[in-house]
Design an enzyme around this catalytic site. Sequence first.
Site, mmCIF file in Angstrom:
data_model
loop_
_atom_site.group_PDB
_atom_site.id
_atom_site.type_symbol
_atom_site.label_atom_id
_atom_site.label_comp_id
_atom_site.label_asym_id
_atom_site.label_seq_id
_atom_site.Cartn_x
_atom_site.Cartn_y
_atom_site.Cartn_z
ATOM 1 C CG PHE A 122 -1.959 0.175 0.562
ATOM 2 C CD1 PHE A 122 -2.814 -0.749 0.225
ATOM 3 C CD2 PHE A 122 -3.182 0.546 1.798
ATOM 4 C CE1 PHE A 122 -4.375 -1.146 -0.252
ATOM 5 C CE2 PHE A 122 -4.715 1.091 1.317
ATOM 6 C CZ PHE A 122 -4.943 -0.063 0.329
ATOM 7 C CD GLN A 235 -5.526 9.904 3.425
ATOM 8 O OE1 GLN A 235 -6.429 8.869 3.165
ATOM 9 N NE2 GLN A 235 -4.507 10.426 3.364
ATOM 10 C CG HIS A 237 -8.011 7.844 -1.995
ATOM 11 N ND1 HIS A 237 -8.103 6.611 -2.549
ATOM 12 C CD2 HIS A 237 -8.152 6.020 -0.714
ATOM 13 C CE1 HIS A 237 -7.248 5.721 -2.481
ATOM 14 N NE2 HIS A 237 -7.350 5.691 -1.277
ATOM 15 C CG LEU A 251 -11.424 4.433 -2.050
ATOM 16 C CD1 LEU A 251 -11.155 6.003 -2.599
ATOM 17 C CD2 LEU A 251 -11.410 4.055 -0.381
ATOM 18 C CD GLU A 254 -3.325 3.869 -0.263
ATOM 19 O OE1 GLU A 254 -3.955 4.383 -0.744
ATOM 20 O OE2 GLU A 254 -2.254 3.337 -0.296
ATOM 21 N NE ARG A 285 -4.713 6.210 0.983
ATOM 22 C CZ ARG A 285 -5.783 5.525 2.453
ATOM 23 N NH1 ARG A 285 -6.262 6.184 2.442
ATOM 24 N NH2 ARG A 285 -6.143 4.030 1.259
ATOM 25 C CG HIS A 350 -10.400 8.636 1.559
ATOM 26 N ND1 HIS A 350 -11.832 7.473 1.461
ATOM 27 C CD2 HIS A 350 -9.526 7.478 2.264
ATOM 28 C CE1 HIS A 350 -11.393 5.841 2.074
ATOM 29 N NE2 HIS A 350 -10.576 6.417 2.477
ATOM 30 N NE ARG A 385 -7.016 6.928 7.151
ATOM 31 C CZ ARG A 385 -7.306 6.347 6.208
ATOM 32 N NH1 ARG A 385 -6.738 4.845 6.397
ATOM 33 N NH2 ARG A 385 -8.145 6.257 5.292
HETATM 34 C C1 LIG Z 1 -14.440 3.152 0.129
HETATM 35 C C2 LIG Z 1 -13.420 3.190 1.692
HETATM 36 C C3 LIG Z 1 -12.483 2.448 1.814
HETATM 37 C C4 LIG Z 1 -11.957 2.552 3.517
HETATM 38 N N1 LIG Z 1 -10.402 1.478 2.806
HETATM 39 C C5 LIG Z 1 -9.771 1.746 4.076
HETATM 40 C C6 LIG Z 1 -8.871 0.756 3.844
HETATM 41 O O1 LIG Z 1 -8.511 -0.349 3.156
HETATM 42 N N2 LIG Z 1 -8.310 0.516 5.363
HETATM 43 C C7 LIG Z 1 -8.878 1.716 6.164
HETATM 44 O O2 LIG Z 1 -7.597 1.448 7.778
HETATM 45 N N3 LIG Z 1 -9.265 2.558 5.992
HETATM 46 C C8 LIG Z 1 -10.399 2.314 5.048
HETATM 47 N N4 LIG Z 1 -11.630 3.564 4.977
HETATM 48 C C9 LIG Z 1 -11.729 4.049 6.127
HETATM 49 C C10 LIG Z 1 -11.966 4.238 7.350
HETATM 50 O O3 LIG Z 1 -12.990 2.795 6.450
HETATM 51 C C11 LIG Z 1 -12.898 4.986 8.338
HETATM 52 O O4 LIG Z 1 -11.244 5.941 8.385
HETATM 53 C C12 LIG Z 1 -13.030 3.643 9.753
HETATM 54 O O5 LIG Z 1 -14.175 3.030 9.386
HETATM 55 C C13 LIG Z 1 -13.906 4.745 10.602
HETATM 56 O O6 LIG Z 1 -14.427 3.672 11.577
HETATM 57 P P1 LIG Z 1 -15.036 4.487 13.331
HETATM 58 O O7 LIG Z 1 -15.496 3.093 14.033
HETATM 59 O O8 LIG Z 1 -14.536 5.483 13.436
HETATM 60 O O9 LIG Z 1 -16.035 5.138 12.886
HETATM 61 P P2 LIG Z 1 -17.653 4.807 11.389
HETATM 62 O O10 LIG Z 1 -17.145 3.634 11.004
HETATM 63 O O11 LIG Z 1 -17.662 6.046 10.461
HETATM 64 O O12 LIG Z 1 -18.765 4.564 12.164
HETATM 65 C C14 LIG Z 1 -19.562 5.429 13.238
HETATM 66 C C15 LIG Z 1 -20.575 5.773 13.348
HETATM 67 O O13 LIG Z 1 -21.011 6.282 14.266
HETATM 68 C C16 LIG Z 1 -22.252 6.790 13.960
HETATM 69 N N5 LIG Z 1 -22.660 7.565 14.633
HETATM 70 C C17 LIG Z 1 -22.453 8.592 14.389
HETATM 71 N N6 LIG Z 1 -22.912 9.891 14.387
HETATM 72 C C18 LIG Z 1 -23.992 9.831 15.163
HETATM 73 C C19 LIG Z 1 -24.951 10.064 16.615
HETATM 74 N N7 LIG Z 1 -25.301 11.557 16.026
HETATM 75 N N8 LIG Z 1 -25.753 9.319 17.126
HETATM 76 C C20 LIG Z 1 -25.570 7.691 17.203
HETATM 77 N N9 LIG Z 1 -24.498 7.437 16.071
HETATM 78 C C21 LIG Z 1 -23.738 8.856 15.789
HETATM 79 C C22 LIG Z 1 -22.875 5.968 12.896
HETATM 80 O O14 LIG Z 1 -23.765 5.382 12.668
HETATM 81 C C23 LIG Z 1 -21.595 4.688 13.670
HETATM 82 O O15 LIG Z 1 -22.192 3.707 13.626
HETATM 83 C C24 LIG Z 1 -12.250 3.516 4.265
HETATM 84 C C25 LIG Z 1 -13.167 4.649 3.942
HETATM 85 C C26 LIG Z 1 -14.175 3.800 2.581
HETATM 86 C C27 LIG Z 1 -14.946 5.244 2.409
#
Ligand SMILES: Cc1cc2nc3c(=O)[nH]c(=O)nc-3n(C[C@H](O)[C@H](O)[C@H](O)COP(=O)(O)OP(=O)(O)OC[C@H]3O[C@@H](n4cnc5c(N)ncnc54)[C@H](O)[C@@H]3O)c2cc1C
Lengths: 571, 254
Positions: A122, A235, A237, A251, A254, A285, A350, A385
Amino acid sequence: MTEKYIDYETDVLIIGAGGAGLRAAIAAYDSGVRVTVVSKSLLGKAHTVMAEGGIAASLGNLDKQDNWEVHFNDTVVEGVYISNWRMAELLAREAPDRVYELEEYGALFDRTPEGKISQRAFGAHTYRRLCHVGDRTGLELIKTLEDQVLHRDVKFFDELYITKLLKNGDKVIGAVGLKLNSGEFYVFRAKAVIVATGGCGRIYKITSNSWESTGDGLGLAFNAGAELMDMEMIQFHPTGMVYPPGVRGLLVTEGVRGDGGILLNSEGERFMLRYSPKKKDLDARDIVARANYAEIMAGRGTPHGGVYLDITHKGADYIKTKLPSMYAQFKDFAGVDITKEKMEVAPTVHYQMGGIKVDPDTTRTNVNGLFAAGEVASGLHGGNRLGGNSLADILVFGRRSGLGASDYSKNATFQEPSKTDIENEIARVKSFMKQDARNPYEIIEELSQNMSDNVGIIRTETNLQKALITILELKGAASSVGVRGDLKYNKGLLACLEIPNMLIAAEAIVRGALTRKESRGAHARSDFPKKDPKLKKNIIYKRMGDEMKLELRDVPEMPENLKKLVDPEEY
Amino acid sequence: MGKITLSIYRRDPAVDAEGKFVDYEVPTEDGMVVLDAVKYVETNIDPTLSLRWNCKAGKCGSCSAEINYKPSLMCKTKIDTLGDHIRVAPMGAFPLIKDLVTDVSANWDLLKKIPIFTPRKDEPKPWIIAQIDIERSKEFKTCIECFLCQDVCHVVREHSGSGYFGPRHIVKAASADMHPLDTIDRSEFLDASAGLGYCNITKCCTEVCPEGIHITDNAIIPEKERAVNAFYDPISIIVRSRRKKKEAKNNGKQ
Ligand SMILES: Cc1cc2nc3c(=O)[nH]c(=O)nc-3n(C[C@H](O)[C@H](O)[C@H](O)COP(=O)(O)OP(=O)(O)OC[C@H]3O[C@@H](n4cnc5c(N)ncnc54)[C@H](O)[C@@H]3O)c2cc1C
Ligand code: SF4
Ligand code: SF4
Ligand code: FES
């Protein structure tokens, strides 16, 4: 009038059920406290489900030389020396354990020929380091954690939107929320609260982010007095889809470049050889995204305003096994067969590197009783990142926040929230139910267009000032929005409630970008194209009355033993 | 740019005794999907319309609906495959919350009941597993929990009293059963407690799965066979009990 609500008590309240929230729930529950998780979408559907490429962890399964020290160096260097060294250290040291643990929870990673966990290359990772499940790593991660949570006695409320954190003096003691499917209000009394609400990419027009990413956690924490940090670091992407219009921004992992894909301009030139002769298509990135942008701006773009990404030379079999969901995504949405044709891609918003400032070991914030983890927290990624570091982040710091909050809660007592606070909050939510109000989607449209136009991949003083004026105007207009209908499953109402949070995120990004008069990592200013040693600082954002105040703070000094592991910074 | 007529089902069960289809005129764009059209109505015509979506990328399984009578993901169904009059209704197998949104929470209650993945305790770590051994389980792991298969299954739909868990849950159990290091045989549970016997292999579930999982052939039939062998075939009962004893002995040695 007294408002009706359901009263609920728990030791640890976790807001968010992405990878960070669910991993936190497991850790807190297993340490012996009562745990409640709420999320604004259904269980298992959080933004994390979209992650594709993999989890960064230095298992050294393919490249024996890899170890936590190299991962640490990569993270600090690519974060352009403003990330928190302790967070980078914890991530690099603990990610392997979190990956093995996920495997023991039931995740099935792709294998090497010897049967070990496979790892892919990556951007800007020195070695092949990303543990992956095809290109659906996020799905496997979240379903595995979901299963673990379901089989524990963790209380779960999904489609419950938290609107405000409740405080007593300097302590967070709970939260108010609206259950979407019933339209009922909930008041959670908790000894500790973890914010794990993910990012804010939805404040931009073109983004890879799911609908959840509206910066709710930033708003909740900021309003409760928590410090935010480095919000200007957004960031882009390098490879989002550009066509058809409905999928703009979606997306392209990568992993495509990791598995051999190359970027070409309309003249057929592999332009990354010019921008980054050594790391080429797999540089960090910020660098690849700016190169793509520059080529498009120079008129060497594709018909739909992107550049080409080509993996056809790898052959159909390879592509279909290594990148099955990319193959399907292009076929289903764009009618393009990526085993035969080139993809058209352009930068897309992203990830937020900035967010709530936390203590590395426990993830506690500067507000008592309040913790934060995952994309909403800041410190680990600094100015940029690395791919795969986010899934590692949500496992490592998700677990740490569960432990941190659980420890704290064991020494804390429940406190009665003020009736007035609760009633005011319920009244505020209800105030959006009105006839003849402004459509909330209009404001969101204006905000996201403004961010994409003026706070993009290359920034200038003039554009940023313009953006700030628009944001301040929208702040004024935000209270005039409203919807008809009632409290039950009213997405328009949800939009009204999200707007203030989106505006806090946007204002912080713009004010930070104005303050950081240099180019570093994801933040690039054409009027200050160089990195400035005087600005090797973190920007801190704090609420003072109704104002957002900014402050430059020194990046914590790295201890000698770690300094030895890191390539010295060059200017 | 053309336009289409979108007939969307509207009902709030708390207020309306009956639901109705309301027609909306929506301008179309290249490559547009049904979700784009429904969101157009939400943002430009009637913000009180309730719908569910999250990723808009076919990855989260939130936007399930019945589009022209076929259970489908709104974000993966292209407008230009459907003509200029499109009918969008909520999934019929689940209680309605409002408009296109249904209450699918019972599915998680069922998931809780399926015995969780339970690995061999004495396996040396880190685990060594051959790629070929993960392939079978991997197919089931692509499930995005859209519950379209549950929606189309006539047993789930019409015989709610049967106790049949439904195709999604057989897929879930199969994904754990076929994990190379799992120690539990869930086929007995599926037969005795999850009503697997009610499935009569019509394959409707397989037809609607947006992930292309061969639900019937690869999950349901093998689980049925395992259950039949375990329960009713005297020879395999003996063979199985011998094998288990042998395994236990081997494990004891390590
Ligand atoms: C298409 C794509 C591909 C990616 N690929 C990669 C990868 O290969 N490797 C990597 O390391 N990262 C990757 N990322 C980044 C990574 O997926 C995210 O940064 C990470 O999943 C964030 O996780 P999180 O648990 O912080 O939040 P999230 O998964 O965003 O979860 C947020 C949670 O909070 C809840 N929430 C939000 N606001 C409220 C509220 N007011 N009240 C109640 N609940 C609320 C939502 O419902 C959800 O359950 C990718 C991102 C995308 C979009
Ligand atoms: S094959 Fe079985 S599970 Fe699938 S639809 Fe038919 S009866 Fe239901
Ligand atoms: S098996 Fe297929 S149809 Fe059923 S829930 Fe999973 S993805 Fe949806
Ligand atoms: S919105 Fe996620 S599958 Fe359709």
